[in-house]
Scaffold this motif. Structure first.
Motif, PDB file in Angstrom:
ATOM      1  N   SER A  57       0.887  -1.314  -0.376  1.00  0.00           N
ATOM      2  CA  SER A  57       0.283  -0.168   0.142  1.00  0.00           C
ATOM      3  C   SER A  57       0.597   1.339   0.019  1.00  0.00           C
ATOM      4  CB  SER A  57      -0.676  -0.108   1.219  1.00  0.00           C
ATOM      5  OG  SER A  57      -1.464  -1.189   1.083  1.00  0.00           O
ATOM      6  N   LEU A  58       0.670   2.269  -1.081  1.00  0.00           N
ATOM      7  CA  LEU A  58       1.250   3.388  -1.147  1.00  0.00           C
ATOM      8  C   LEU A  58       0.627   4.594  -0.712  1.00  0.00           C
ATOM      9  CD1 LEU A  58       2.972   2.376  -4.337  1.00  0.00           C
ATOM     10  CD2 LEU A  58       4.229   2.793  -1.891  1.00  0.00           C
ATOM     11  N   GLY A  59       1.352   5.676  -0.397  1.00  0.00           N
ATOM     12  CA  GLY A  59       0.238   6.779  -0.597  1.00  0.00           C
ATOM     13  C   GLY A  59       0.790   8.410  -0.741  1.00  0.00           C
ATOM     14  N   ILE A  60      -0.782   8.626  -2.042  1.00  0.00           N
ATOM     15  CA  ILE A  60       0.239  10.566  -2.296  1.00  0.00           C
ATOM     16  C   ILE A  60       0.288  11.667  -1.309  1.00  0.00           C
ATOM     17  CG2 ILE A  60       0.938  11.683  -4.120  1.00  0.00           C
ATOM     18  CD1 ILE A  60      -0.466   9.184  -6.107  1.00  0.00           C
ATOM     19  N   LYS A  61      -0.725  11.445  -1.084  1.00  0.00           N
ATOM     20  CA  LYS A  61      -1.328  12.601  -0.107  1.00  0.00           C
ATOM     21  C   LYS A  61      -0.206  12.791   1.316  1.00  0.00           C
ATOM     22  CE  LYS A  61      -4.536  10.313   2.933  1.00  0.00           C
ATOM     23  NZ  LYS A  61      -6.626  10.062   2.742  1.00  0.00           N
ATOM     24  N   GLN A  62       0.633  10.827   1.375  1.00  0.00           N
ATOM     25  CA  GLN A  62       1.508  11.935   2.807  1.00  0.00           C
ATOM     26  C   GLN A  62       2.032  12.023   2.511  1.00  0.00           C
ATOM     27  OE1 GLN A  62      -0.429   9.164   1.427  1.00  0.00           O
ATOM     28  NE2 GLN A  62      -2.490   8.622   3.341  1.00  0.00           N
ATOM     29  N   LEU A  63       2.695  12.793   0.878  1.00  0.00           N
ATOM     30  CA  LEU A  63       4.162  13.947   0.773  1.00  0.00           C
ATOM     31  C   LEU A  63       3.945  14.992   1.762  1.00  0.00           C
ATOM     32  CD1 LEU A  63       4.391  12.010  -3.065  1.00  0.00           C
ATOM     33  CD2 LEU A  63       5.695  11.563  -0.714  1.00  0.00           C
ATOM     34  N   GLU A  64       2.583  15.612   2.254  1.00  0.00           N
ATOM     35  CA  GLU A  64       2.554  16.760   2.216  1.00  0.00           C
ATOM     36  C   GLU A  64       1.868  16.435   3.754  1.00  0.00           C
ATOM     37  OE1 GLU A  64       0.405  18.610  -0.756  1.00  0.00           O
ATOM     38  OE2 GLU A  64       1.709  19.007  -1.886  1.00  0.00           O
ATOM     39  N   SER A  65       1.627  17.353   4.710  1.00  0.00           N
ATOM     40  CA  SER A  65       1.304  17.609   6.273  1.00  0.00           C
ATOM     41  C   SER A  65      -0.375  17.743   5.996  1.00  0.00           C
ATOM     42  CB  SER A  65       1.654  18.259   6.868  1.00  0.00           C
ATOM     43  OG  SER A  65       1.254  19.900   5.653  1.00  0.00           O
ATOM     44  N   ASP A  66      -1.130  16.827   6.336  1.00  0.00           N
ATOM     45  CA  ASP A  66      -2.819  16.544   7.004  1.00  0.00           C
ATOM     46  C   ASP A  66      -2.934  17.716   7.340  1.00  0.00           C
ATOM     47  OD1 ASP A  66      -5.105  16.391   6.269  1.00  0.00           O
ATOM     48  OD2 ASP A  66      -5.359  14.798   8.484  1.00  0.00           O
ATOM     49  N   PRO A  67      -3.890  19.049   6.133  1.00  0.00           N
ATOM     50  CA  PRO A  67      -4.292  20.163   5.972  1.00  0.00           C
ATOM     51  C   PRO A  67      -5.289  20.452   7.236  1.00  0.00           C
ATOM     52  CG  PRO A  67      -5.354  19.422   4.385  1.00  0.00           C
ATOM     53  CD  PRO A  67      -4.151  18.927   4.782  1.00  0.00           C
ATOM     54  N   TRP A  68      -5.563  19.298   8.021  1.00  0.00           N
ATOM     55  CA  TRP A  68      -6.821  19.510   8.863  1.00  0.00           C
ATOM     56  C   TRP A  68      -6.936  19.103  10.417  1.00  0.00           C
ATOM     57  CZ3 TRP A  68     -11.840  19.136   8.033  1.00  0.00           C
ATOM     58  CH2 TRP A  68     -13.000  19.083   6.880  1.00  0.00           C
ATOM     59  N   ASP A  69      -5.021  19.097  10.202  1.00  0.00           N
ATOM     60  CA  ASP A  69      -4.630  19.209  11.839  1.00  0.00           C
ATOM     61  C   ASP A  69      -5.116  20.623  12.313  1.00  0.00           C
ATOM     62  OD1 ASP A  69      -3.311  16.448  11.199  1.00  0.00           O
ATOM     63  OD2 ASP A  69      -1.480  17.043  10.936  1.00  0.00           O
ATOM     64  N   GLU A  70      -4.917  21.582  11.297  1.00  0.00           N
ATOM     65  CA  GLU A  70      -5.422  23.510  12.005  1.00  0.00           C
ATOM     66  C   GLU A  70      -7.140  23.556  11.269  1.00  0.00           C
ATOM     67  OE1 GLU A  70      -2.391  24.848   9.425  1.00  0.00           O
ATOM     68  OE2 GLU A  70      -0.945  24.251   9.671  1.00  0.00           O
ATOM     69  N   ILE A  71      -7.305  22.744  10.506  1.00  0.00           N
ATOM     70  CA  ILE A  71      -9.073  22.800  10.606  1.00  0.00           C
ATOM     71  C   ILE A  71      -9.713  23.259  11.296  1.00  0.00           C
ATOM     72  CG2 ILE A  71     -11.307  22.225   9.326  1.00  0.00           C
ATOM     73  CD1 ILE A  71      -9.146  23.220   7.200  1.00  0.00           C
ATOM     74  N   PRO A  72     -10.008  22.731  13.190  1.00  0.00           N
ATOM     75  CA  PRO A  72      -9.881  22.845  13.863  1.00  0.00           C
ATOM     76  C   PRO A  72      -9.494  23.881  14.236  1.00  0.00           C
ATOM     77  CG  PRO A  72      -9.748  20.067  13.472  1.00  0.00           C
ATOM     78  CD  PRO A  72      -9.133  21.145  12.617  1.00  0.00           C
ATOM     79  N   GLN A  73      -8.849  24.520  14.364  1.00  0.00           N
ATOM     80  CA  GLN A  73      -8.487  25.339  15.102  1.00  0.00           C
ATOM     81  C   GLN A  73      -9.298  26.955  14.383  1.00  0.00           C
ATOM     82  OE1 GLN A  73      -6.274  22.917  14.837  1.00  0.00           O
ATOM     83  NE2 GLN A  73      -6.580  22.493  17.386  1.00  0.00           N
ATOM     84  N   LYS A  78     -21.939  29.890   9.517  1.00  0.00           N
ATOM     85  CA  LYS A  78     -21.891  30.043  10.464  1.00  0.00           C
ATOM     86  C   LYS A  78     -21.873  28.657  10.774  1.00  0.00           C
ATOM     87  CE  LYS A  78     -22.932  29.955  15.189  1.00  0.00           C
ATOM     88  NZ  LYS A  78     -24.107  30.395  16.350  1.00  0.00           N
ATOM     89  N   VAL A  79     -19.859  28.228  11.024  1.00  0.00           N
ATOM     90  CA  VAL A  79     -19.572  26.169  11.087  1.00  0.00           C
ATOM     91  C   VAL A  79     -21.009  26.307  12.445  1.00  0.00           C
ATOM     92  CG1 VAL A  79     -17.773  25.960  12.330  1.00  0.00           C
ATOM     93  CG2 VAL A  79     -17.267  27.566  10.734  1.00  0.00           C
ATOM     94  N   VAL A  80     -20.989  25.159  12.753  1.00  0.00           N
ATOM     95  CA  VAL A  80     -22.347  24.756  13.732  1.00  0.00           C
ATOM     96  C   VAL A  80     -21.187  23.342  14.047  1.00  0.00           C
ATOM     97  CG1 VAL A  80     -23.763  25.599  12.917  1.00  0.00           C
ATOM     98  CG2 VAL A  80     -23.295  23.346  11.937  1.00  0.00           C
ATOM     99  N   SER A  81     -20.415  22.732  12.772  1.00  0.00           N
ATOM    100  CA  SER A  81     -19.156  21.477  13.501  1.00  0.00           C
ATOM    101  C   SER A  81     -18.466  20.925  12.532  1.00  0.00           C
ATOM    102  CB  SER A  81     -20.857  20.602  13.880  1.00  0.00           C
ATOM    103  OG  SER A  81     -20.412  19.401  12.012  1.00  0.00           O
ATOM    104  N   VAL A  82     -17.415  20.574  13.460  1.00  0.00           N
ATOM    105  CA  VAL A  82     -16.048  19.836  13.140  1.00  0.00           C
ATOM    106  C   VAL A  82     -15.592  18.997  13.400  1.00  0.00           C
ATOM    107  CG1 VAL A  82     -13.708  21.019  12.635  1.00  0.00           C
ATOM    108  CG2 VAL A  82     -15.520  22.524  12.618  1.00  0.00           C
ATOM    109  N   SER A  83     -15.889  17.977  12.059  1.00  0.00           N
ATOM    110  CA  SER A  83     -14.442  16.313  12.523  1.00  0.00           C
ATOM    111  C   SER A  83     -13.606  16.442  12.057  1.00  0.00           C
ATOM    112  CB  SER A  83     -15.958  15.279  12.698  1.00  0.00           C
ATOM    113  OG  SER A  83     -15.110  14.105  12.856  1.00  0.00           O
ATOM    114  N   ARG A  84     -12.515  16.078  12.557  1.00  0.00           N
ATOM    115  CA  ARG A  84     -10.963  16.450  11.990  1.00  0.00           C
ATOM    116  C   ARG A  84     -11.352  14.701  11.243  1.00  0.00           C
ATOM    117  NH1 ARG A  84      -5.888  13.715  12.315  1.00  0.00           N
ATOM    118  NH2 ARG A  84      -4.669  15.279  11.946  1.00  0.00           N
ATOM    119  N   ARG A  85     -11.646  13.782  12.397  1.00  0.00           N
ATOM    120  CA  ARG A  85     -11.806  12.280  12.052  1.00  0.00           C
ATOM    121  C   ARG A  85     -12.153  12.284  10.830  1.00  0.00           C
ATOM    122  NH1 ARG A  85     -14.989   7.721  13.018  1.00  0.00           N
ATOM    123  NH2 ARG A  85     -16.382   8.850  14.029  1.00  0.00           N
ATOM    124  N   GLU A  86     -13.551  12.284  10.193  1.00  0.00           N
ATOM    125  CA  GLU A  86     -14.710  12.459   9.249  1.00  0.00           C
ATOM    126  C   GLU A  86     -14.253  13.077   8.321  1.00  0.00           C
ATOM    127  OE1 GLU A  86     -18.974  12.458  10.698  1.00  0.00           O
ATOM    128  OE2 GLU A  86     -18.328  10.835  11.955  1.00  0.00           O
TER     129      GLU A  86
END
Length: 661
Positions: free
Chosen positions: A527-543, A601-609
């Motif tokens: 198994s390989l991944g291409i997007k894993q070459l960059e950091s996950d932008p969702w790490d900052e989305i909740p903030q 208006k932002v009513v919910s944020v789910s990083r996992r989903e």
């Protein structure tokens, strides 16, 4: 003396030179005649040879000799005595030298003038060979001639030699030139017909050569042309009659007609007779279990028929070899001599079943000892199936290489992609079952498994580079090592982009980089991944997009259950249909268009989903509450100012009234 007489008859012109000696000879015979009572009858025989002596009649001295012959036998000799006094001594000397009596002399003399009728066959001796003819002495008055062409073989070589005995036919006693005409060919034909008649009457056999094909059969040379019907050529129909041309065989004469030159032959009759004789002998010794020699007579798809000697047996294809036989013609040809074993014999129906492989032991009896598990073997590919290839490791022992055991890395759909019938391959014994006569083989086990070292070579987290080898609906395959491909699932191509098909971004042959995510050795998956070459932008989305935050975006899709709004590249939020308005809305379709700018208006944020929930309704409620609060605040301020003004007005009025008072 006999030779002199024959020469005189063959060359009459030479008589004048030998008249005197012949006369003496006649006188001696005349003198000898009175010695025997029967002698007077004999002197009449030589009367003919004296006929040519007429030219000597004028010799007067000899005339008185005739009447005085009885009185004085020697009187006629006086006139001739001075001429050749020694002439009479020649015959006397010859008789003394050869020691012949009078009777033998007479017999030889008669034989020298024996007659041969025209059309009669006689044996003669070749006395000379000329350019155009061969001279043959048949004991006639003179020698005969035969054209030299009758003494040439098929190659044109002359086969006549002086002294050779030949049979000839007297065609004419003498032609205009006084020559005897003989024929060797006609004599041969007459003798052939005599031989044909003898063979036919004796129910015998005649030998001939097949010279060509004619309508309905073959032409045979037995000295004269004969006809061999096609049905009489062999016991079975012969497909290729031309193959018999030029060969010699024995035949039986069915019928002949000399006048019509018609002869009908049969070879089949002799073969049937021979077969019956052999059959009776074979039946005496034929029994089950006996090993016998035979000749292959016919080949079919299911086996071969073997002539055991007057009786045929069937060698079935399954009894030819312990191994695989595609067609009996692969092992045998018509006319082959083979040794077989009698498996079954039905004496009443005269049916014989034969076996060849039964002469050897079953190779599966000791296969376990020869081919234990793990043994490396070499064999020939004898058959292909959709599921694998059958390999003969020895005669009668075949193993199966399943398609899954052909390569560690390649996915083999059909064995023909790897091997072909007739190839010599190496394999390893994986399993053996002698009872069921099965051996499982593996080709890939001959080489080390690359999956055993792939994890050490490419640990998880390693960045690799390769070419896109295949594109599917669910991802792309990237070549890593020879035969090993890694899969980049569609979900691992981008962190933020919504990709419907990998072909939208990549094509075969593209060089790409990817990160090793997982290696499953047992299932052989990389198994390989291409997007894993960059950091996950969702790490900052909740903030970045906290609940309650007011955001703006562009409508990217409108569905029955809500509206998708792109807040930034790769980040979308969903306004659920229940969050659009206070009023109940069945579908937002038609209310919004793609490309519209919306503030929600932002009513919910789910990083996992990786989901952001937006709401227009709550933003509207918040706006309404703010407006109402502002309204309330404005109203209170306005009311306070009016009271103060009224108070001031009232105060001023009160002050004025007080002054008046």
């Amino acid at each position: 003396m006999v030779e002199n007489v024959v020469d005189k008859e063959q060359n009459p012109q030479a008589q004048s030179e030998s008249e005197a000696p012949e006369a003496k000879t006649d006188d001696i015979q005349a003198q000898a005649a009175p010695a025997e009572p029967t002698a007077p009858a004999e002197p009449t025989a030589p009367a003919e040879p004296t006929a040519p002596a007429e030219p000597t009649a004028p010799a007067e001295p000899t005339a008185p000799a005739e009447p005085t012959a009885p009185a004085e036998p020697t009187a006629p000799a006086e006139p001739t005595a001075p001429a050749e006094p020694t002439a009479p001594a020649e015959p006397t000397a010859s008789l003394e030298e050869e020691d012949l009596d009078q009777e033998q002399l007479e017999q030889l003399y008669e034989q020298s003038f024996r007659t041969i009728q025209e059309g009669e066959v006689a044996r003669g001796t070749i006395v000379s060979v000329e350019n155009d003819y061969v001279v043959v002495d048949i004991g006639y008055k003179s020698e005969g001639q035969i054209p030299v062409e009758e003494f040439r073989d098929p190659d044109g070589n002359l086969v006549a030699e002086v002294g050779q005995q030949v049979d000839v036919l007297l065609e004419r006693a003498e032609d205009d030139d006084g020559t005897i005409i003989l024929s060797r060919e006609k004599a041969a034909k007459i003798k052939v017909w005599d031989e044909i008649s003898r063979v036919y009457n004796d129910d015998g056999v005649i030998t001939g050569a097949i010279v060509g094909r004619v309508k309905g059969g073959m032409s045979v040379d037995i000295g004269v042309p004969a006809f061999l019907p096609g049905s009489q050529v062999d016991l079975r129909p012969v497909r290729n009659l031309d193959a018999l041309i030029g060969k010699n065989f024995d035949f039986k004469i069915l019928k002949f007609n000399k006048k019509r030159s018609n002869i009908v032959l049969s070879r089949r009759a002799l073969l049937e007779k021979e077969r019956e004789e052999k059959k009776s002998e074979t039946l005496k010794v034929l029994e089950e279990g006996r090993v016998m020699a035979g000749v292959v007579k016919n080949i079919t798809d299911y086996g071969v028929f073997v002539d055991l000697g007057g009786i045929d047996g069937l060698l079935h294809i399954t009894d030819m070899s312990w191994g695989r036989v595609g067609h009996p013609s692969e092992m045998f040809g018509i006319g082959d001599e083979i040794t077989v074993k009698v498996l079954n014999f039905d004496r009443d129906r005269e049916r014989v079943s034969l076996g060849l492989k039964q002469l050897k032991s079953d190779p599966w009896t000791d296969a376990s000892e020869k081919f234990p598990v793990g043994t490396r073997v070499s064999g020939k590919v004898v058959s292909l199936a959709d599921y694998g290839a059958f390999v003969e490791v020895e005669e009668g022992v075949e193993g199966l290489i399943h398609v899954s055991e052909m390569s560690w890395t390649r996915k083999v759909r059909h064995p023909s992609k790897v091997v072909n019938v007739g190839d010599i391959v190496e394999a390893v014994v994986l399993n053996i079952n002698p009872e069921q006569k099965r051996i499982s083989l593996g080709m890939k086990q001959v080489e080390p498994n690359p999956w055993d070292v792939i994890a050490e070579k490419y640990p998880v987290g390693t960045t690799i580079e390769g070419r896109v080898k295949n594109i599917t609906d669910f991802g792309i395959f990237i070549g890593i090592d020879e035969g090993i491909d890694g899969l980049v699932h569609i979900s691992d191509i981008s962190w933020t982009k919504r990709i419907k098909h990998p072909g939208e971004i990549y094509k075969k042959g593209d060089e790409v980089q990817a990160v090793v995510l997982n290696i499953d050795r047992e299932n052989e998956r990389f198994s390989l991944g291409i997007k894993q070459l960059e950091s996950d932008p969702w790490d900052e989305i909740p903030q970045k997009y906290q609940v309650g935050t007011k955001v703006s975006g562009v409508v990217t899709n409108v569905t029955d259950f809500g509206v998708f709004v792109e807040l930034e590249e790769g980040v979308e939020g969903l306004i659920h249909v229940s969050e659009i308005s206070h009023e109940k809305i069945k579908t937002p379709v038609g209310m919004f268009n793609v490309g519209d700018t919306i503030t929600a208006k932002v009513v919910s944020v789910s990083r996992r989903e990786r989901k952001i929930g937006l709401s227009l309704r709550r933003l509207e409620e918040e706006t309404d509450r703010a407006s109402y609060s502002e309204y309330l605040n404005t109203t209170q301020a306005a009311t306070s100012n009016l009271g103060e003004q009224l108070k001031q007005v009232l105060d001023r009025q009160n002050e004025g009234e007080g002054e008046e008072d």
